[in-house]
Write an enzyme that holds these catalytic residues in place. Structure first.
Site, PDB file in Angstrom:
ATOM      1  CE  LYS A 126      -4.410   1.046   0.303  1.00 27.99           C
ATOM      2  NZ  LYS A 126      -5.583   0.270  -0.195  1.00 27.99           N
ATOM      3  CG  ASP A 166      -7.378   3.221  -0.920  1.00 28.31           C
ATOM      4  OD1 ASP A 166      -7.865   2.027  -0.778  1.00 28.31           O
ATOM      5  OD2 ASP A 166      -7.392   4.065   0.069  1.00 28.31           O
TER       6      ASP A 166
END
Ligand code: NDP
Ligand code: 2IT
Length: 445
Positions: A126, A166
């Site tokens: 991430k 995201d």
């Protein structure tokens, strides 16, 4: 060796001071797989769990860029390459002022188990930045993303690490990043997913997280002989995940009644239909406005600074951000008749809220199972890029649907407790085994 969840968590907290969201995500997993680990002591003997809570690599960098007034601004950039046991690091990039290392580590840790559940060969990672896209011009977003990619490009690649979107990172941002990557590397590869359809993107990727979450919730409802037909559905957020959740809820005969953003929520008891959804998509994706404008247009309630969990609903699909439902709100949801909570967002429920769901034995899916459709179709985008082919939307949607059914089956396999399915336990054990066994196969890594 650790002889209790508490002693393991003490170690995690000491090694990662102040990273409260990371502690929360690790605790949720460790608590639910602890008994399984006691029954299978080789994992603890080989310190697999201790290895898994330490990212393989964390990259932090400076992102200098120039705003429209000609001033230089400096943001922080990150990529947490958490685990590559089953494939290249894979996971989104988040641009939001709240982004810090602890939040990205929680997201990366969840991603490792989520990606394992998808059945596809993807490790977990991430990244992102504390950059705030709100109120920025297209030109400013481009300046920032080009600077961000100028550093990130040396760490990623189609066989190394494949970022995606995201919060705050959608088609526009992926486009700017892909363009910059290509300029710097002189190669056209599938290094990012969520790309535009003309340049290597997959059909159904924009829809995938929302559709996948509704497919998963539908599988849960089926275990009780139920369906979305006639169900009132509370949804938070109004971005990518929320929008396509609404579309699929409507397909299955449910009635979505709420949407939110960081300023407040709207409540439309008449239901958010396809025309209203088209308005939301234009408002959020093109005009980049506030959800309040929905209430102004359709004359429904708007509650500034509040979250939608006080409304009467049968199903809740939290699709905004972490820790957006606390224990009290979980209680209110259930008192108002909610029988199913399926998480579109990552870790939207606090530990207290999860305990309320489990105590009342409602249908509850943690995001790492229910929102895995997004990254699953990212995995399918990678496959199509490698094949240099593109599949039809029907084909991708069918694969997505089957993957969500497979994830549900994994949760049932590892989470069944008598007549109750504990999806938290099922997802965590199911996700853990594949990664842990792969790490054992690969030696001390
Ligand atoms: P978007 O940026 O498209 O939308 C985010 C939405 O959530 C916006 O409505 C935003 O409101 C709201 N929001 C963001 N932060 C906060 C906050 N701190 N408090 C209240 N509301 C907030 O993001 P996505 O829809 O892509 O992501 C939503 C969630 O789903 C995230 O948790 C993400 O990690 C998760 N997710 C996303 C996937 C994907 O494929 N996109 C895949 C799996 C999970 P505002 O406009 O005011 O900021
Ligand atoms: O949280 C997530 O799974 C995502 N933001 C999607 C990641 C991806 O690589 O598609």
């Amino acid at each position: 060796m650790y002889n209790s969840v508490e002693s393991f968590m003490d170690m995690v907290k000491t090694k990662n001071p102040g990273e409260v969201e990371f502690h929360q995500a690790v605790f949720e997993v460790v608590e639910s797989i602890w008994d399984f680990l006691q029954d299978n002591p080789h994992y603890m003997q080989a310190k697999v769990l201790e290895r898994m809570v330490e990212p393989e690599r964390v990259i932090m960098f400076r992102v200098p860029w120039r705003n429209d007034r000609g001033e230089i601004e400096i943001n922080k950039g990150y990529r947490v390459e958490f685990n590559s046991a089953i494939g290249p690091y894979k996971g989104g990039l988040r641009f939001h002022p709240s982004v810090n290392l602890g939040i990205l580590k929680f997201l990366g840790f969840e991603q490792v188990l989520k990606n394992s559940l998808t059945t596809l060969p993807m490790g977990g990672g991430k990244g992102g930045s504390n950059f705030d896209p709100k109120g920025k011009s297209d030109n400013e977003v481009m300046s920032f993303t080009q600077s961000f990619m100028t550093e990130l490009q040396r760490h990623i690649g189609p066989n190394t690490d494949v970022p995606a979107g995201d919060i705050g990172v959608g088609g526009r941002e992926i486009g700017f990043m892909f363009g910059q990557y290509k300029r710097l590397r002189n190669e056209f590869t599938g290094t990012l997913t969520g790309k535009g359809l003309n340049w290597g993107g997959s059909l159904i990727r924009p829809e995938a997280t929302g559709y996948g979450n509704v497919y998963f919730a539908n599988e849960m409802l089926k275990t009780r002989g139920d369906s979305f037909k006639g169900k009132t559905v509370a949804i938070s957020g109004s971005g990518n995940v929320a929008q396509y959740s609404i579309e699929k809820v409507l397909d299955l005969g449910g009635k979505p009644v709420t949407l939110s953003d960081s300023s407040g929520y709207i409540y439309d008891p008449a239901g958010i239909d396809r025309d209203k959804l088209a308005f939301v998509m234009e408002l959020k994706n093109v005009k980049r406005g506030r959800i309040k404008e929905y209430a102004d247009k359709y004359g429904c309630e708007y509650h500034a600074g509040k979250r939608p969990w006080g409304v009467k609903c049968n199903v809740a699909l939290p699709s905004a951000t972490q820790n957006e439902i606390n224990g009290e709100e979980a209680d209110i949801l259930i008192k108002n008749g909610c029988i199913c909570v399926s998480e579109g967002a990552n870790m939207p429920s606090t530990l207290e809220a999860i305990n309320v769901y489990l105590k009342h034995k409602i249908l509850y899916a943690p995001g790492k199972a229910s929102n895995a459709g997004g990254v699953a179709v990212s995995g399918l985008e990678m496959s199509q890029n490698s094949l240099r082919l593109s599949w039809t939307s029907e084909e991708v949607d069918e694969r997505l649907h089957n993957i969500m059914k497979d994830i549900h089956a994994t949760c049932v396999k590892y989470g069944t407790e008598g007549k109750f399915i504990n999806y938290v336990k099922g997802a965590n054990i199911g996700g853990f085994i594949k990664v842990a066994d792969s790490m054992l196969d690969q030696g001390v890594v």
